[in-house]
Design a protein around this motif. Structure first.
Motif, PDB file in Angstrom:
ATOM      1  N   ALA A   2     -33.456  -0.090 -24.287  1.00  0.00           N
ATOM      2  CA  ALA A   2     -33.439  -1.852 -24.814  1.00  0.00           C
ATOM      3  C   ALA A   2     -33.867  -2.250 -23.616  1.00  0.00           C
ATOM      4  CB  ALA A   2     -32.260  -1.995 -24.762  1.00  0.00           C
ATOM      5  N   ALA A   3     -33.461  -1.669 -22.144  1.00  0.00           N
ATOM      6  CA  ALA A   3     -34.373  -1.721 -20.929  1.00  0.00           C
ATOM      7  C   ALA A   3     -36.250  -1.353 -21.033  1.00  0.00           C
ATOM      8  CB  ALA A   3     -34.257  -1.595 -19.762  1.00  0.00           C
ATOM      9  N   LEU A   4     -36.160  -0.694 -21.846  1.00  0.00           N
ATOM     10  CA  LEU A   4     -37.231  -0.021 -21.789  1.00  0.00           C
ATOM     11  C   LEU A   4     -38.703  -0.439 -22.164  1.00  0.00           C
ATOM     12  CD1 LEU A   4     -40.453   1.688 -21.998  1.00  0.00           C
ATOM     13  CD2 LEU A   4     -39.176   3.188 -23.554  1.00  0.00           C
ATOM     14  N   ALA A   5     -37.484  -1.075 -24.039  1.00  0.00           N
ATOM     15  CA  ALA A   5     -38.494  -2.007 -25.598  1.00  0.00           C
ATOM     16  C   ALA A   5     -38.971  -3.404 -24.756  1.00  0.00           C
ATOM     17  CB  ALA A   5     -37.100  -2.004 -26.598  1.00  0.00           C
ATOM     18  N   ALA A   6     -37.500  -4.076 -23.908  1.00  0.00           N
ATOM     19  CA  ALA A   6     -38.210  -5.144 -23.225  1.00  0.00           C
ATOM     20  C   ALA A   6     -39.339  -5.025 -21.996  1.00  0.00           C
ATOM     21  CB  ALA A   6     -36.715  -5.946 -22.836  1.00  0.00           C
ATOM     22  N   GLY A   7     -39.287  -4.060 -21.949  1.00  0.00           N
ATOM     23  CA  GLY A   7     -40.047  -3.942 -20.539  1.00  0.00           C
ATOM     24  C   GLY A   7     -42.014  -3.756 -21.554  1.00  0.00           C
ATOM     25  N   MET A   8     -42.163  -4.070 -22.505  1.00  0.00           N
ATOM     26  CA  MET A   8     -42.880  -3.619 -23.603  1.00  0.00           C
ATOM     27  C   MET A   8     -43.554  -4.974 -24.312  1.00  0.00           C
ATOM     28  SD  MET A   8     -43.432  -0.823 -23.202  1.00  0.00           S
ATOM     29  CE  MET A   8     -44.592  -0.363 -24.148  1.00  0.00           C
ATOM     30  N   ASN A   9     -43.064  -6.081 -24.007  1.00  0.00           N
ATOM     31  CA  ASN A   9     -42.995  -7.076 -24.351  1.00  0.00           C
ATOM     32  C   ASN A   9     -43.421  -8.004 -23.597  1.00  0.00           C
ATOM     33  OD1 ASN A   9     -42.365  -6.219 -26.747  1.00  0.00           O
ATOM     34  ND2 ASN A   9     -40.807  -6.916 -27.166  1.00  0.00           N
ATOM     35  N   LEU A  10     -44.524  -9.196 -23.970  1.00  0.00           N
ATOM     36  CA  LEU A  10     -45.116 -10.000 -22.990  1.00  0.00           C
ATOM     37  C   LEU A  10     -43.919 -11.279 -23.195  1.00  0.00           C
ATOM     38  CD1 LEU A  10     -48.467 -10.004 -23.717  1.00  0.00           C
ATOM     39  CD2 LEU A  10     -47.414 -10.132 -21.810  1.00  0.00           C
ATOM     40  N   GLY A  11     -43.429 -12.156 -22.617  1.00  0.00           N
ATOM     41  CA  GLY A  11     -42.785 -13.116 -22.777  1.00  0.00           C
ATOM     42  C   GLY A  11     -42.941 -13.928 -24.506  1.00  0.00           C
ATOM     43  N   GLU A  12     -41.484 -14.636 -24.454  1.00  0.00           N
ATOM     44  CA  GLU A  12     -41.417 -15.282 -25.678  1.00  0.00           C
ATOM     45  C   GLU A  12     -42.647 -15.867 -26.658  1.00  0.00           C
ATOM     46  OE1 GLU A  12     -37.410 -17.391 -27.728  1.00  0.00           O
ATOM     47  OE2 GLU A  12     -37.653 -16.454 -26.715  1.00  0.00           O
ATOM     48  N   GLY A  13     -43.423 -16.656 -26.024  1.00  0.00           N
ATOM     49  CA  GLY A  13     -44.117 -17.701 -26.393  1.00  0.00           C
ATOM     50  C   GLY A  13     -45.641 -16.737 -27.018  1.00  0.00           C
ATOM     51  N   PHE A  14     -45.026 -15.730 -26.553  1.00  0.00           N
ATOM     52  CA  PHE A  14     -47.105 -14.740 -26.749  1.00  0.00           C
ATOM     53  C   PHE A  14     -46.637 -14.277 -28.151  1.00  0.00           C
ATOM     54  CE2 PHE A  14     -46.971 -15.240 -21.774  1.00  0.00           C
ATOM     55  CZ  PHE A  14     -48.436 -14.961 -22.053  1.00  0.00           C
TER      56      PHE A  14
END
Lengths: 468, 468, 468
Positions: free
Chosen positions: C217-229
């Protein structure tokens, strides 16, 4: 000023890189002296001489792939002791003989069992019917080979032109000389390493504290030749043996009344004999060869040095040298001779390996800016070009060994003579004259039987300077 | 004799290497049968057949890059179970689908989200406006694929010429047969590995104590086929199926009154069925296929074997084989089949891998010296050349499966028959005759329904020799 | 349908791979904008601008080999602090200066001791006689260089056309801005990475949960830009500075009464300024540059990003960024920017690195199927083609710095404005209009002194929407 306008002139300015972007192509003229593949001028010339191939220790109970003069071969020693140099791919269906099994006589291909003798004869074809005539009609590609003091030599030219092996006196005198084989692999063209031997000036730069500050003291010391070598020498280069070789004399004043005269001889196409590598070189009256070596092309961009370190009490009475450190891709003098260091080590303490291999895979002569110090390098290139072109006297294109029991004299030596200094530029001229006189004495030994050469030198040096 | 003079003649001498330095170029004729890239004659011919691509186990939750017939593809199995073989670069802006995310249906490019179905249809283009017509106008490059017993098969030819999958009886009989998939990667041209299958003589050399002395005994044993295989066989090669295949018969006397007749069949372009690989091959009355395999070009200098080991109690009643040792780049018979050993191991105990891959990346036929034992190899090359040139009867260019429930009969087998020995050369002639008679019986099975083939063979062999 | 018949038409079918096997050659038109070697159109154009070469931290007590614009150079900082960019091979005999020893002034070749100043002047030739004129007649290839905030910049064009360094206001305002240097190496052509910056749509795909199921999960989150993007934006692209640059506006509704307007500016040939990379981008009234970067060709198939991350309290008040994670080949935002992950990690969580480098070593534009979302990518290619061809207004071919104390204004920004939503397609049109109005305000700052630009923006945005 726009790009391309008067680029040649524009390049002679500070920050002129834009006008200096060369194509980095090896020219046809450069290929003549650097390329040694089959059928090339230099390749054919080199193939008229015995060439070292590998160390004896590399031939074990399995065959060894070697590459020499751009040819890939399988080397092996059969159980009867014969050495073979065979084309790698089986004459039957092409399986490599590097996976062959060494036999009592010859080597057997693993796939269908064809058995080859060291001369390329086919001895057995076990899958064929009894009456098969393949053995009589097919010969496998093979080259003659022999072993001498731990080195395997091969001959890659036409059988009818095979020469005797060139036997130098230094291989057997002084008595008790022990030839210890070694090799060194370099990732560059063979000629760069050969040139390095005639380029004695670099000793006073590369081997003289050319390291970054803060380097480990022991390592820094290991990068340097003895103290005597750090002085910029008075050097002259001479052609020898009717253009089939050359030498340089390097004179240095080592005491107010002493001059050290060092000579180093090269023989075409790729042989060199180097004098002492240890500090006693600059102290003893007369010593001879410390290293005999061949610079052998592997391909255009790789070469191998194969040769012997000479161990005897005359050349190295203090026993600085160490035979244990000589062998496959290792040598006992100076750090920086081999590819085995890390890039960081190479940057912090560059050695001959870095200086030569980084001249590019094949050095581009047309981009060089040679000076007076490069006369020797340009002379060896010229001699090679002339020899390759057949312009060198035919009767001496190869330094043939003399009659049984006799040997070629080699001019490589260190000599210390008593000559009082005169100071300044005049002293450099005096050193040069001294070098020429010592060289003349060295050349007299051609006419002296091998066993008497050393005595002759000592006597004649005493005549020259009245004795030390 | 100078270089180049009468070189052909000069080469027929000992130590004639100098006259034998060939150019090592693959000839145009050799390329016809070895090169399988898009648009090449062999490549186009091979593309008219289903070809195995990878093992099912290689398709996981991420896509897999495969290279087959010189084409790089992305293989995947979507979550609905469809197998896709897609061009690697996204039709949008080229990002590789190997970094795509497998979906319930199809695969989605990671960069801008284009979603592809297994047939190359574009299902979604999420960055495009609602009315975009890209999905209707662009199709992604795709090939048909299916899975069978753990192998993914693909078809790379024109859609209109797609054949049925060739169904051999050996895939399903004897009842209880388990097909265990395996692969083997070889760093050489595909044809070398295909030829090896028709070259049965090498079994008596390569697989017969062809190792250095002192090798570990267990390893040495692992390099050898069973005892029966060490005898040099009486071999004959035959064309089958109107030139669309071939087989060899290998006869060996295994007892004073017994002859072992082994047959191995190849089908063009690159299929082979091998009989038993274990000692019972030479003992049992009649056994059939132990291994079905395709020899698939990856590129000119790499190939992959994909196939099944057949496990059943008839072919291997002693359970010498081991399904656990079959899988990705591994197989359960003989050492020396894969690239995974060290160079030293390869030299000390060469196997098929070394024998074949060291024939050069692409074997040079024009440098071979074939004998009587190579007739089969030259026959398969000729059949391939004729098939590629369209000279083979058109109605049988592909071994089409028969009607529903029926299958192709395969001639691969081991048979032991009672024939008393007559000694000497006459016995070899008797063995040859015996092989021809067993082959005639095998061919009768073409006309026999699949379920009755084994009974037919046993009955006819009894008629032939009166029973064992 | 046989192979080759009407192939273009045939390819528009399911499973049409057979008709879609392209040659994968980079076309001449593609080379114009991708190839940057010496003498090439793009290479010569790029050479009229200062280009970053490496990080200051890479210059230590040993020299550093760099490759930029297809030229291999030796970079070093001498002990007096001068930065040199020299041709690698010594002008004497070619030994590489990467093995030279850095001196108080200049660098000394290890082999024969030639000493070079940073401008290519030869200061010493120690093996040559006292009167040697080599120092006056030979200049070594050199390029001008300087350091700025941890980056070494070089100029590789004709000396007479050397421009001022383009100074943007964002380098020094807001006050307290800290420029932290970083680099990123990509194994692909430079243009792919430059295009990625103008291709904002991919943020909503690649950086939006484009990972396999079950990923940490931490890696998956690290692949994403912030929610707005993650919202698909309303994007428009605009040419700037008379064709010497471009920008896009990306509008997204982030609340019923709020629109987030993001602008990103690129300047030819290879410069870009990126706005905030953290969630506050979509929340704060007006923030500016978070990253300035150059996309520099190394060779056709490798490039390097060199630039600065901007750290100040205005752009990142929550301190999401981390200067410690910026440096040689590393950056502090998003995973997947570098080559350092395993293939499995890359497949399971693809990032920009995979998306861009797998477009092929040099992307093939002629195989693309562009849509509406690709307008920006095609615009930057067109602007580059025109600039290279000399069609762009001459007086602005380089974004010249203004007079002392003044700077170029950059349009890169994030802005949040109060605009009530109208729903559906009409709202997207309203967002587009809002973007254009914010852009018009941004462009006014060209005429505003650097210290007053922020105040001007805040005041004018209040005029526009009445204040947040």
């Amino acid at each position: 000023m726009s790009a391309g306008t008067n680029a040649k002139e524009s390049s002679r300015i500070p920050y002129g890189g834009y006008y200096r972007r060369d194509d980095n192509e090896v020219s046809a003229a450069e290929r003549i002296v650097t390329h040694a593949g089959p059928g090339s001028p230099m390749g054919e010339y080199m193939r008229r001489f015995w060439q070292p191939v590998c160390l004896s220790e590399e031939l074990t109970d399995v065959p060894k792939v070697v590459q020499i003069l751009h040819e890939r071969l399988v080397a092996f020693r059969d159980r009867s002791g014969q050495v073979g140099l065979l084309f790698p791919h089986c004459s039957h269906r092409g399986t490599s003989l590097e996976f062959g099994i060494v036999q009592q006589r010859g080597i057997r291909c693993c796939y269908h069992g064809w058995l080859y003798d060291v001369d390329g004869r086919i001895l057995e074809t076990p899958c064929e019917p009894a009456g098969s005539r393949i053995k009589e009609t097919v010969f496998h590609g093979a080259y003659p080979a022999f072993e001498r003091d731990g080195i395997v030599f091969g001959y890659f030219g036409p059988p009818s032109e095979k020469p005797d092996f060139a036997e130098y006196d230094s291989y057997t005198i002084p008595e008790g000389t022990r030839l210890v084989p070694f090799s060194n692999l370099y990732e560059c063209n063979w000629l760069q390493v050969f040139e390095n031997l005639i380029d004695h000036f670099h000793s006073a730069v590369l081997h003289n504290n050319m390291t970054v500050d803060g380097l480990d003291a022991a390592l820094a010391a290991g990068m340097n030749l003895g103290e005597g070598f750090r002085e910029m020498p008075v050097i002259e280069w001479h052609t020898t043996r009717d253009g089939n070789g050359m030498l340089f004399t390097a004179g240095r004043r080592v005491a107010p009344d002493r001059v050290w005269v060092r000579t180093t001889e090269l023989a075409l196409p790729n042989y060199a004999a180097t004098a002492s590598l240890v500090p006693t070189a600059a102290e003893l009256r007369h010593t001879t060869v410390a290293m005999s070596r061949w610079q052998v092309p592997v391909d255009d961009e790789n070469m191998i040095v194969l040769g012997w370190r000479h161990f005897n009490d005359e050349i190295d009475p203090q026993h600085y040298g160490n035979a244990q450190d000589c062998g496959y891709d290792k040598i006992d003098f100076l750090e920086g001779q081999t590819r085995h260091r890390t890039y960081e080590e190479k940057q912090r303490a560059p050695g001959d390996y870095e200086a030569m291999t980084s001249q590019r895979p094949v050095a581009l002569h047309h981009l060089e800016n040679p000076g007076r110090s490069d006369v020797g390098v340009y002379l060896i290139r010229r001699l090679l070009r002339e020899a390759v072109a057949g312009k060198t006297p035919a009767d001496s294109t190869r330094p043939l060994a003399k009659a049984e029991g006799e040997t070629l004299s080699t001019y490589t030596s260190d000599n210390v003579v008593r000559v009082a200094g005169v100071g300044g530029e005049a002293d450099r001229e005096l050193i040069a004259t001294t070098c020429r006189e010592v060289l003349a004495i060295l050349k007299e030994t051609d006419q002296v039987p091998r066993q008497q050469r050393r005595a002759h030198m000592l006597s004649r040096l005493d005549e020259f300077d009245g004795g030390l």
